[in-house]
Write a protein that holds these residues in place. Sequence first.
Motif, PDB file in Angstrom:
ATOM      1  N   ASN A  27      -6.647   4.904 -15.436  1.00 21.67           N
ATOM      2  CA  ASN A  27      -8.039   4.885 -15.617  1.00 21.67           C
ATOM      3  C   ASN A  27      -8.216   3.645 -16.099  1.00 21.67           C
ATOM      4  O   ASN A  27      -9.029   3.317 -16.371  1.00 21.67           O
ATOM      5  N   HIS A  29      -7.759   0.398 -14.320  1.00 24.64           N
ATOM      6  CA  HIS A  29      -8.387  -0.183 -13.248  1.00 24.64           C
ATOM      7  C   HIS A  29      -9.822  -0.450 -13.974  1.00 24.64           C
ATOM      8  O   HIS A  29     -10.633   0.972 -13.701  1.00 24.64           O
ATOM      9  N   TRP A  30     -10.278  -1.271 -12.892  1.00 28.09           N
ATOM     10  CA  TRP A  30     -11.839  -1.122 -12.592  1.00 28.09           C
ATOM     11  C   TRP A  30     -12.419  -0.720 -11.381  1.00 28.09           C
ATOM     12  O   TRP A  30     -12.186  -0.847 -10.538  1.00 28.09           O
ATOM     13  N   HIS A  31     -13.212   0.235 -12.184  1.00 30.05           N
ATOM     14  CA  HIS A  31     -13.682   1.449 -11.493  1.00 30.05           C
ATOM     15  C   HIS A  31     -15.035   1.888 -11.848  1.00 30.05           C
ATOM     16  O   HIS A  31     -16.156   1.104 -13.059  1.00 30.05           O
ATOM     17  N   TYR A  32     -15.492   3.175 -11.001  1.00 29.41           N
ATOM     18  CA  TYR A  32     -17.746   3.690 -11.110  1.00 29.41           C
ATOM     19  C   TYR A  32     -17.750   4.835 -10.300  1.00 29.41           C
ATOM     20  O   TYR A  32     -17.169   4.724  -9.332  1.00 29.41           O
ATOM     21  N   ARG A  33     -18.165   5.666 -10.594  1.00 26.88           N
ATOM     22  CA  ARG A  33     -18.583   6.020 -10.458  1.00 26.88           C
ATOM     23  C   ARG A  33     -20.016   6.654 -10.364  1.00 26.88           C
ATOM     24  O   ARG A  33     -21.171   5.946 -10.767  1.00 26.88           O
ATOM     25  N   PRO A  70     -19.520  -0.360 -13.997  1.00 28.35           N
ATOM     26  CA  PRO A  70     -18.593  -0.705 -13.603  1.00 28.35           C
ATOM     27  C   PRO A  70     -17.459  -0.558 -15.405  1.00 28.35           C
ATOM     28  O   PRO A  70     -18.007  -1.135 -16.403  1.00 28.35           O
ATOM     29  N   PHE A  72     -13.689   0.480 -17.999  1.00 28.76           N
ATOM     30  CA  PHE A  72     -11.863   0.456 -17.703  1.00 28.76           C
ATOM     31  C   PHE A  72     -12.259   0.365 -19.256  1.00 28.76           C
ATOM     32  O   PHE A  72     -12.428  -0.225 -20.422  1.00 28.76           O
TER      33      PHE A  72
END
Length: 137
Positions: A27, A29-33, A70, A72
């Motif tokens: 994971n 990489h720049w992400h969000y949930r 956001p 990572f």
Amino acid sequence: MKPKVLNLSNGLFHSFSARLDTLPDINNHWHYRRELELVYFKRGNGTQFVGDSVKPFKDGDIVLLGSDLPHFWQFSKKHLKSGGSDAVEIFVIHFNEDFFGDVLLCLPEFQEIRRLFEFCGHGLQISNSVPILPNPG
């Protein structure tokens, strides 16, 4: 090598998901949930990017991330070498804020849990450099 996954759902519905990550770049990489995310770095270190914060993380750290935040983690180079002996071990749990149900979170005894969920909107890091001692009473 695939990450180990702990599947805790019953098929159609689930209250939370949990997994064990053993790959340092799973994971990165720049992400969000939408869900809250609780991460325990049993083994692994590097730099974490959470919202507008950039900080180091290390073995034993715990991070609680709020919904839609956001983020990572970039692991240090020693963990990224193929065949390296510095394997990572990260436990990750995703859950909705209403995981306990509406009634339970409304109880006075859960006031601090509600406040914790509100506070973690920008992320909350617990470092292993501060020992957590049991209550002597």
